[in-house]
Design an enzyme around this catalytic site. Structure first.
Site, PDB file in Angstrom:
ATOM      1  N   ALA A 125      -9.901 -11.356   1.941  1.00  0.00           N
ATOM      2  CA  ALA A 125     -10.805 -11.920   2.951  1.00  0.00           C
ATOM      3  C   ALA A 125      -9.959 -12.751   3.906  1.00  0.00           C
ATOM      4  CB  ALA A 125     -11.879 -12.772   2.294  1.00  0.00           C
ATOM      5  N   GLU A 156      -4.774   4.091   3.527  1.00  0.00           N
ATOM      6  CA  GLU A 156      -5.633   5.167   3.005  1.00  0.00           C
ATOM      7  C   GLU A 156      -4.906   6.521   3.036  1.00  0.00           C
ATOM      8  OE1 GLU A 156     -10.090   5.236   3.315  1.00  0.00           O
ATOM      9  OE2 GLU A 156      -9.583   6.707   4.876  1.00  0.00           O
TER      10      GLU A 156
END
Length: 334
Positions: A104, A284
């Site tokens: 975060a 990814e």
């Protein structure tokens, strides 16, 4: 008398062979007996035994409209395939424990972290020990969350990179360091999440496995030619084809396997940087390459990370985790 010599010698050879057979049989039986004794002493937390026991309880035929097993015999987990009580009871007996990592950084903390953590407390691995590892550049702003029994949280300060792409890619190194320094001493399993998500339903022990990947909600029905693999031969993430398109928003497994994954992805990312190359979808793309070379032992269906903007959801009987609304225009500003 000479005629008796061959007979005597033959008899002696036969007796010697017979004795050898008996001796070898005795040794072999003792070896089998020791194996049985050792098998009884094997720890209950042995992963292959767990996989066999729990894998036998899956109902692969109950969801005929979707793929429930990969070509290498890994289950694809959908609602209806598993009995949650059996999985939960087994993992309690196995004393399984889970580390959840989440980043975060910057504006993402205010926008998503509290919702992510409070919803995780309601739905993630209920009944098992869970440690949340929150990585942030603003540790003083991490909200106070009331945690249940066997749940704990550790906040770790990290550097804020100027580009969101670097934050995404560099998390691989940070997760590896956390596994090495602490997680491996406390938890059997690690699950890594993006923060801009919200738990909506059970995300339980059925998701645990040796090495766990997630089908991307936007690609699981598409033909392979439309998968957005990195097609640049100069990148370490380059792929001509693959099995599925996996979503990097969630991946997990035994801590040693997750460490192998993040280490490999980090090395590939750094090699690309040295060559002034950046993979199409950053970490990814590298994760997809890793799972192409090192097949996951379990694959989670898009139930485990669903985008509610997708109109057709006939396959999705339950949403366990959903994408939070994206506000990239403001969240990704430097």
């Amino acid at each position: 008398m000479r005629g008796l010599i061959p007979i005597t010698r033959s008899t002696g050879i036969f007796c010697s062979l017979l004795f050898l057979v008996f001796a070898l049989s005795f040794i072999y039986l003792r070896y089998l007996s020791r194996l049985r004794s050792m098998d009884q002493l094997l720890p209950i937390s042995d992963e292959p035994r767990e996989h066999v026991i729990l894998g036998d309880t899956l109902n692969f035929g109950v969801r005929s409209a979707v793929q429930t097993c990969t070509s290498w015999k890994a289950p694809v987990i959908w609602e209806g395939m598993f009995d949650p009580n059996i999985y939960d009871q087994m993992h309690v007996q196995l004393q399984s424990s889970v580390a959840l990592t989440v980043f975060a950084v910057g504006r993402y903390l205010d926008a998503y972290l509290e919702t992510f953590l409070t919803s995780a407390e309601k739905h993630f691995m209920c009944g098992l020990p869970v440690t949340y590892y929150v990585f942030t550049d603003l540790p003083e702003k991490v909200p106070h969350i009331e945690l249940g029994p066997q749940r704990s949280m550790k906040v770790i300060q990290v550097e804020k990179h100027s580009r969101w792409q670097d934050i995404s890619m560099m998390r691989m190194k940070t997760i590896s360091e956390a596994i090495e320094s602490e997680i491996r001493h406390r938890c059997n399993y690690v699950f890594c999440f993006d923060v801009d998500q919200e738990f909506k339903g059970r995300f339980g022990s059925e998701a645990l496995g040796h090495s766990v990947a997630l089908l991307h909600a936007h690609f699981y029905k598409l033909p392979k030619r439309r998968f957005t693999y990195d097609r640049n031969p100069k990148s370490k993430a380059y792929m001509e084809t693959g099995d599925f398109y996996y979503h990097a928003a969630i991946f997990g497994g035994l801590w040693e396997n997750v460490k192998n994954l993040v280490d490999a992805c980090y090395l590939s990312i750094m090699e690309d940087k040295l060559n002034n190359v950046e993979a199409l979808w950053h970490d990814e793309s590298h994760l997809n390459k890793y799972f192409w070379l090192h097949k996951p032992s379990k694959v989670l269906s898009p139930e485990y990370c669903w985008d509610e903007s997708i109109g057709e959801k006939g396959d999705i009987l339950v949403t366990r985790l959903v994408w939070a609304p994206k506000h990239y225009d403001t969240l990704r500003k430097p």
